[in-house]
Design a protein around this motif. Structure first.
Motif, short mmCIF file in Angstrom:
data_model
loop_
_atom_site.label_atom_id
_atom_site.label_comp_id
_atom_site.label_asym_id
_atom_site.label_seq_id
_atom_site.Cartn_x
_atom_site.Cartn_y
_atom_site.Cartn_z
N LEU A 33 39.46 47.25 34.67
CA LEU A 33 39.75 48.08 33.50
C LEU A 33 40.56 49.31 33.89
O LEU A 33 40.35 49.90 34.96
N ASP A 34 41.47 49.67 33.02
CA ASP A 34 42.20 50.92 33.19
C ASP A 34 41.33 52.07 32.71
O ASP A 34 40.25 51.88 32.15
N ILE A 35 41.80 53.28 32.93
CA ILE A 35 41.06 54.46 32.50
C ILE A 35 40.93 54.46 30.97
O ILE A 35 41.91 54.26 30.26
N VAL A 67 22.37 58.25 31.13
CA VAL A 67 23.66 58.14 30.43
C VAL A 67 24.57 59.30 30.83
O VAL A 67 25.77 59.11 31.08
N LYS A 68 24.00 60.51 30.89
CA LYS A 68 24.79 61.68 31.28
C LYS A 68 25.33 61.55 32.69
O LYS A 68 26.50 61.88 32.96
N THR A 69 24.50 61.03 33.61
CA THR A 69 24.94 60.86 35.00
C THR A 69 26.09 59.87 35.08
O THR A 69 27.10 60.13 35.77
N LEU A 70 25.96 58.73 34.40
CA LEU A 70 27.03 57.74 34.41
C LEU A 70 28.29 58.29 33.74
O LEU A 70 29.41 58.02 34.19
N TYR A 71 28.10 59.03 32.68
CA TYR A 71 29.23 59.63 31.96
C TYR A 71 30.00 60.59 32.87
O TYR A 71 31.23 60.53 32.98
N GLN A 72 29.26 61.48 33.53
CA GLN A 72 29.90 62.44 34.43
C GLN A 72 30.55 61.73 35.61
O GLN A 72 31.63 62.13 36.08
N ASN A 73 29.91 60.67 36.10
CA ASN A 73 30.48 59.90 37.20
C ASN A 73 31.81 59.26 36.79
O ASN A 73 32.77 59.25 37.57
N LEU A 74 31.87 58.77 35.56
CA LEU A 74 33.12 58.18 35.06
C LEU A 74 34.21 59.24 34.94
O LEU A 74 35.39 58.97 35.22
N MET A 75 33.83 60.44 34.52
CA MET A 75 34.81 61.52 34.44
C MET A 75 35.36 61.87 35.82
O MET A 75 36.57 62.11 35.99
N GLN A 76 34.48 61.90 36.82
CA GLN A 76 34.90 62.19 38.19
C GLN A 76 35.79 61.07 38.74
O GLN A 76 36.81 61.34 39.39
N GLU A 128 37.67 59.12 36.99
CA GLU A 128 38.95 59.22 36.30
C GLU A 128 39.85 60.25 36.97
O GLU A 128 41.04 60.01 37.21
N ALA A 129 39.27 61.43 37.32
CA ALA A 129 40.05 62.47 37.99
C ALA A 129 40.50 62.01 39.38
O ALA A 129 41.65 62.26 39.79
N GLN A 130 39.62 61.31 40.09
CA GLN A 130 39.98 60.82 41.43
C GLN A 130 41.08 59.77 41.35
O GLN A 130 41.97 59.72 42.22
N LEU A 131 41.02 58.91 40.33
CA LEU A 131 42.06 57.89 40.17
C LEU A 131 43.42 58.54 39.89
O LEU A 131 44.44 58.08 40.42
N GLN A 132 43.42 59.57 39.09
CA GLN A 132 44.67 60.26 38.82
C GLN A 132 45.26 60.82 40.11
O GLN A 132 46.48 60.73 40.37
N TYR A 133 44.41 61.38 40.95
CA TYR A 133 44.87 61.91 42.23
C TYR A 133 45.37 60.78 43.14
O TYR A 133 46.41 60.91 43.80
N LEU A 134 44.65 59.67 43.17
CA LEU A 134 45.04 58.55 44.03
C LEU A 134 46.35 57.92 43.58
O LEU A 134 47.13 57.44 44.42
N PHE A 135 46.56 57.87 42.27
CA PHE A 135 47.84 57.35 41.78
C PHE A 135 49.00 58.20 42.31
O PHE A 135 50.03 57.68 42.73
N GLU A 136 48.83 59.51 42.27
CA GLU A 136 49.86 60.41 42.78
C GLU A 136 50.03 60.25 44.29
O GLU A 136 51.15 60.25 44.81
N TYR A 137 48.89 60.08 44.99
CA TYR A 137 48.94 59.90 46.45
C TYR A 137 49.63 58.59 46.81
O TYR A 137 50.42 58.53 47.76
N ARG A 138 49.35 57.52 46.05
CA ARG A 138 50.00 56.25 46.32
C ARG A 138 51.52 56.35 46.11
O ARG A 138 52.30 55.85 46.93
N GLU A 139 51.92 57.00 45.03
CA GLU A 139 53.35 57.16 44.77
C GLU A 139 54.02 57.93 45.90
O GLU A 139 55.12 57.56 46.36
N THR A 198 34.91 50.53 41.21
CA THR A 198 33.78 51.42 40.93
C THR A 198 33.81 51.90 39.49
O THR A 198 32.77 51.96 38.81
N TYR A 199 35.00 52.23 39.01
CA TYR A 199 35.15 52.70 37.62
C TYR A 199 34.79 51.59 36.64
O TYR A 199 34.06 51.83 35.66
N THR A 200 35.29 50.36 36.89
CA THR A 200 35.01 49.24 35.99
C THR A 200 33.51 48.93 35.95
O THR A 200 32.93 48.75 34.87
#
Length: 421
Positions: A215-217, A334-343, A345-356, A399-401
């Motif tokens: 799954l995408d973000i 639910v809150k823990t999983l929600y916050q984990n998904l937010m984290q 998402e932020a890490q994936l954005q950073y990794l996309f930039e790092y990969r580029e 992990t996100y999926t």
């Protein structure tokens, strides 16, 4: 009923492929539910509990009996035979029976919810196994591409060496890189086959590869809205049913020990005797009884009945507290999983930039190597950074999926329900 089950079993055997080319998550869940002994046992347990809850305690008791005797005398040359059929019908009703229907209904709801909870647990297991296969499959395919690239680099380096344009050290480094790529490829292949075997055991047949993509973000709904969904989950419903059962148990016990009991009973019996000796008869007896009784034990200090009633009252309070604790724990999860998904998402954005950035750096490194500005080892290090960046994104996507599906399974709903359309 047995014939119908045999037909359904044959239908499943005919329609279920021994080997599938691609497997979707939905197919995996359906196959696992159909073939899993855990699901089958949960279904049998449900049927058993529903049968127990359907017992009708108000049915009358009916019995029929018959006896026969025969006698003969050789000296007097006479004989006789006698048949004695009998039947009886009895019925009783008490004021304490009025909670039986409510108790049976509560047991039936609990059984159904427990069955649903068992299927949810199985679904979670299948879901994790499925995405483990998908991740291992993508990782294996990614490494195959890296292996082919290392092989091409080795062949190119050997050609340059034969043309006098590369050193033996560069060839040795290319061979080392190819060997490392080969070892990694074999390791990821083994991981892929192991993950497939785990999932194949759950679904009951072999497949070649998974079909669903990671799954995408996603844009999640507000946390408060997701937390409210826990109230409809089976775990919370079971806790609510526990309060209901405790209340019914208190009412039943109070009705039998601390309240006047009105009982009604009726019975009819028919006895007869048919004899060849001439002394036949038919007799019937009908009895009706009404009684009122009241036990004084609950009103005696520290009596067994009084303590039992007090403990049942405490059971209700305990069940209510457990419900509140369960709701709080579920919302916290639910809150823990929600916050984990937010984290994530932020890490994936950073990794996309790092990969580029790593891909751009590798392109510059290739040009620099061709120009003789850097060594082959430095080129390989740049390529390894790029491969690591791609692998990190893959691991984070897995992990996100899985986390997104875990949140959906925790809320016992579909992923589409927890995201903004």
């Amino acid at each position: 009923m047995p014939r119908l089950r045999i037909i359904l079993l044959v239908f499943l055997l005919v329609c279920t492929p021994l080997t599938a080319r691609q497997l979707t998550l939905e197919q995996a869940l359906q196959s696992a539910t159909a073939s899993s002994l855990t699901a089958h046992n949960a279904k049998l347990t449900l049927e058993k509990q529903l049968n127990q809850a359907s017992i009708n305690a108000h049915l009358p008791s009916i019995s029929i009996s018959a006896g026969a005797t025969a006698s003969t005398s050789l000296l007097e040359q006479n004989s006789s035979a006698q048949i004695s059929p009998a039947a009886s019908l009895s019925f009783s009703l008490s004021s304490t029976d009025r909670y039986a229907k409510a108790s049976n209904a509560s047991l039936a709801k609990t059984a159904q919810t427990t069955y649903s909870s068992s299927l949810q647990s199985l679904g979670m297991q299948v879901m994790r196994a499925y995405w483990n296969v998908a991740a291992a499959q993508l990782s294996y395919e990614q490494q195959k591409a890296a292996w082919k690239q290392a092989q091409a680099s080795l062949e190119a380096m050997q050609a340059k060496y034969e043309g006098g344009r590369a050193s033996s050290l560069a060839v040795s480094q290319a061979k080392l890189a190819f060997s490392q790529a080969s070892l990694t490829l074999e390791s990821r292949k083994n991981d892929y086959e192991s993950a497939k075997q785990t999932l194949q055991t759950l679904v009951g047949y072999e497949f070649e590869e998974t079909a669903d993509e990671l799954l995408d973000i996603q844009s999640l709904k507000p946390l408060a809205d997701l937390q409210n969904l826990v109230l409809a989950t089976s775990s919370i419903q079971l806790l609510a049913y526990k309060i209901e059962q405790a209340e019914i148990s208190l009412k039943q016990t109070h009705a039998t020990t601390a309240s006047p009991i009105l009982a009604f009973s009726a019975s009819t019996s028919l006895a007869s005797s048919l004899s060849t000796a001439g002394n036949s008869y038919i007799r019937d007896t009908t009895q009706i009884g009404i009684s009122v009784s009241l036990s004084l034990d609950p009103y005696l200090p520290n009596s067994s009945s009084q303590v039992t009633l007090e403990n049942l009252q405490q059971d209700i309070a305990l069940a209510e507290n457990e419900l509140q604790q369960g709701i709080h724990a579920a919302k916290s999860e639910v809150k823990t999983l929600y916050q984990n998904l937010m984290q994530l998402e932020a890490q994936l954005q950073y990794l996309f930039e790092y990969r580029e950035a790593s891909e751009v750096t590798f392109a510059y490194s290739q040009a620099a190597y061709e120009a003789g500005e850097i060594t082959y080892l430095e080129l390989m290090e740049s390529e390894q950074h790029m491969q690591n960046a791609r692998l990190s994104i893959l691991q984070q996507q897995v992990t996100y999926t899985v986390s997104l599906y875990e949140l959906a399974y925790l809320l016992e709903t579909d992923v589409k329900t927890i995201i903004n359309a």
